[in-house]
Design a protein around this motif. Structure first.
Motif, PDB file in Angstrom:
ATOM      1  N   LEU A   1       9.392   3.118   0.545  1.00  0.00           N
ATOM      2  CA  LEU A   1       8.034   2.700   0.196  1.00  0.00           C
ATOM      3  C   LEU A   1       7.084   3.887   0.246  1.00  0.00           C
ATOM      4  O   LEU A   1       7.321   4.854   0.959  1.00  0.00           O
ATOM      5  CB  LEU A   1       7.530   1.634   1.176  1.00  0.00           C
ATOM      6  CG  LEU A   1       8.237   0.284   1.157  1.00  0.00           C
ATOM      7  CD1 LEU A   1       7.690  -0.610   2.261  1.00  0.00           C
ATOM      8  CD2 LEU A   1       8.082  -0.385  -0.193  1.00  0.00           C
ATOM      9  N   ALA A   2       6.013   3.767  -0.519  1.00  0.00           N
ATOM     10  CA  ALA A   2       4.959   4.771  -0.539  1.00  0.00           C
ATOM     11  C   ALA A   2       3.617   4.037  -0.613  1.00  0.00           C
ATOM     12  O   ALA A   2       3.561   2.882  -1.042  1.00  0.00           O
ATOM     13  CB  ALA A   2       5.120   5.686  -1.749  1.00  0.00           C
ATOM     14  N   PRO A   3       2.542   4.679  -0.183  1.00  0.00           N
ATOM     15  CA  PRO A   3       1.228   4.054  -0.314  1.00  0.00           C
ATOM     16  C   PRO A   3       0.980   3.615  -1.762  1.00  0.00           C
ATOM     17  O   PRO A   3       1.312   4.324  -2.700  1.00  0.00           O
ATOM     18  CB  PRO A   3       0.266   5.157   0.116  1.00  0.00           C
ATOM     19  CG  PRO A   3       1.074   5.983   1.070  1.00  0.00           C
ATOM     20  CD  PRO A   3       2.460   5.985   0.490  1.00  0.00           C
ATOM     21  N   GLY A   4       0.444   2.405  -1.903  1.00  0.00           N
ATOM     22  CA  GLY A   4       0.184   1.843  -3.221  1.00  0.00           C
ATOM     23  C   GLY A   4       1.238   0.839  -3.657  1.00  0.00           C
ATOM     24  O   GLY A   4       0.995   0.029  -4.544  1.00  0.00           O
TER      25      GLY A   4
ATOM     26  N   VAL B   1       0.772  -1.581   0.486  1.00  0.00           N
ATOM     27  CA  VAL B   1       1.041  -0.575   1.513  1.00  0.00           C
ATOM     28  C   VAL B   1      -0.036   0.503   1.398  1.00  0.00           C
ATOM     29  O   VAL B   1      -0.266   1.028   0.317  1.00  0.00           O
ATOM     30  CB  VAL B   1       2.437   0.052   1.321  1.00  0.00           C
ATOM     31  CG1 VAL B   1       2.662   1.189   2.314  1.00  0.00           C
ATOM     32  CG2 VAL B   1       3.529  -1.000   1.429  1.00  0.00           C
ATOM     33  N   VAL B   2      -0.705   0.810   2.509  1.00  0.00           N
ATOM     34  CA  VAL B   2      -1.738   1.841   2.477  1.00  0.00           C
ATOM     35  C   VAL B   2      -1.305   3.108   3.196  1.00  0.00           C
ATOM     36  O   VAL B   2      -1.880   4.169   2.977  1.00  0.00           O
ATOM     37  CB  VAL B   2      -3.091   1.334   3.037  1.00  0.00           C
ATOM     38  CG1 VAL B   2      -3.671   0.274   2.140  1.00  0.00           C
ATOM     39  CG2 VAL B   2      -2.956   0.836   4.451  1.00  0.00           C
ATOM     40  N   ALA B   3      -0.296   3.004   4.066  1.00  0.00           N
ATOM     41  CA  ALA B   3       0.209   4.187   4.777  1.00  0.00           C
ATOM     42  C   ALA B   3       1.581   3.894   5.351  1.00  0.00           C
ATOM     43  O   ALA B   3       1.917   2.743   5.599  1.00  0.00           O
ATOM     44  CB  ALA B   3      -0.741   4.583   5.902  1.00  0.00           C
ATOM     45  N   ILE B   4       2.359   4.945   5.545  1.00  0.00           N
ATOM     46  CA  ILE B   4       3.655   4.843   6.203  1.00  0.00           C
ATOM     47  C   ILE B   4       3.547   5.600   7.525  1.00  0.00           C
ATOM     48  O   ILE B   4       3.090   6.747   7.557  1.00  0.00           O
ATOM     49  CB  ILE B   4       4.790   5.436   5.345  1.00  0.00           C
ATOM     50  CG1 ILE B   4       4.867   4.737   3.991  1.00  0.00           C
ATOM     51  CG2 ILE B   4       6.123   5.365   6.077  1.00  0.00           C
ATOM     52  CD1 ILE B   4       5.261   3.273   4.048  1.00  0.00           C
ATOM     53  N   LYS B   5       3.949   4.962   8.603  1.00  0.00           N
ATOM     54  CA  LYS B   5       3.853   5.552   9.938  1.00  0.00           C
ATOM     55  C   LYS B   5       5.256   5.720  10.528  1.00  0.00           C
ATOM     56  O   LYS B   5       6.201   5.062  10.082  1.00  0.00           O
ATOM     57  CB  LYS B   5       3.057   4.631  10.865  1.00  0.00           C
ATOM     58  CG  LYS B   5       1.663   4.299  10.387  1.00  0.00           C
ATOM     59  CD  LYS B   5       1.043   3.318  11.352  1.00  0.00           C
ATOM     60  CE  LYS B   5      -0.384   2.974  10.998  1.00  0.00           C
ATOM     61  NZ  LYS B   5      -0.977   2.064  11.992  1.00  0.00           N
TER      62      LYS B   5
END
Length: 94
Positions: A37-40, A56-60
């Motif tokens: 996954l990636a933001p967006g 998704v707005v961020a990956i942590k």
């Protein structure tokens, strides 16, 4: 305690459609192993009211707040780039 042999689970910070841009609150969900996954990206998550599509707005790398796992991707996975056609061999057959 974490197991050294178990890979860490990524966490996606998501935003619900009804949230305004000024509302900076996000919710953390675990990313299933193997799901890139990636933001967006759009994904489906379980909520109190059933399944819903979120962004998704961020990956942590970690989160103390994540409890649930993303169910699946909502938008199709990006297609691989088409392979370049092979150049024909020099065919000197006239």
């Amino acid at each position: 305690m974490t197991d050294l042999f178990t890979p860490a689970r990524a966490v996606a910070a998501i935003k619900f459609k009804w949230q305004k841009e000024v509302d900076a609150k996000t919710y953390d969900y675990f990313v299933p192993h193997g799901l890139e996954l990636a933001p967006g990206d759009k994904v489906i998550v379980e909520t109190k009211r059933g399944e819903t599509e979120v962004e998704v707005v961020a990956i942590k790398t970690e989160s103390a707040m994540a409890e649930k796992t993303i169910l699946r991707r909502a938008d199709p996975a990006p297609a691989p780039a088409p392979a370049e056609p092979e150049a024909p061999a020099n065919d000197w057959n006239f």
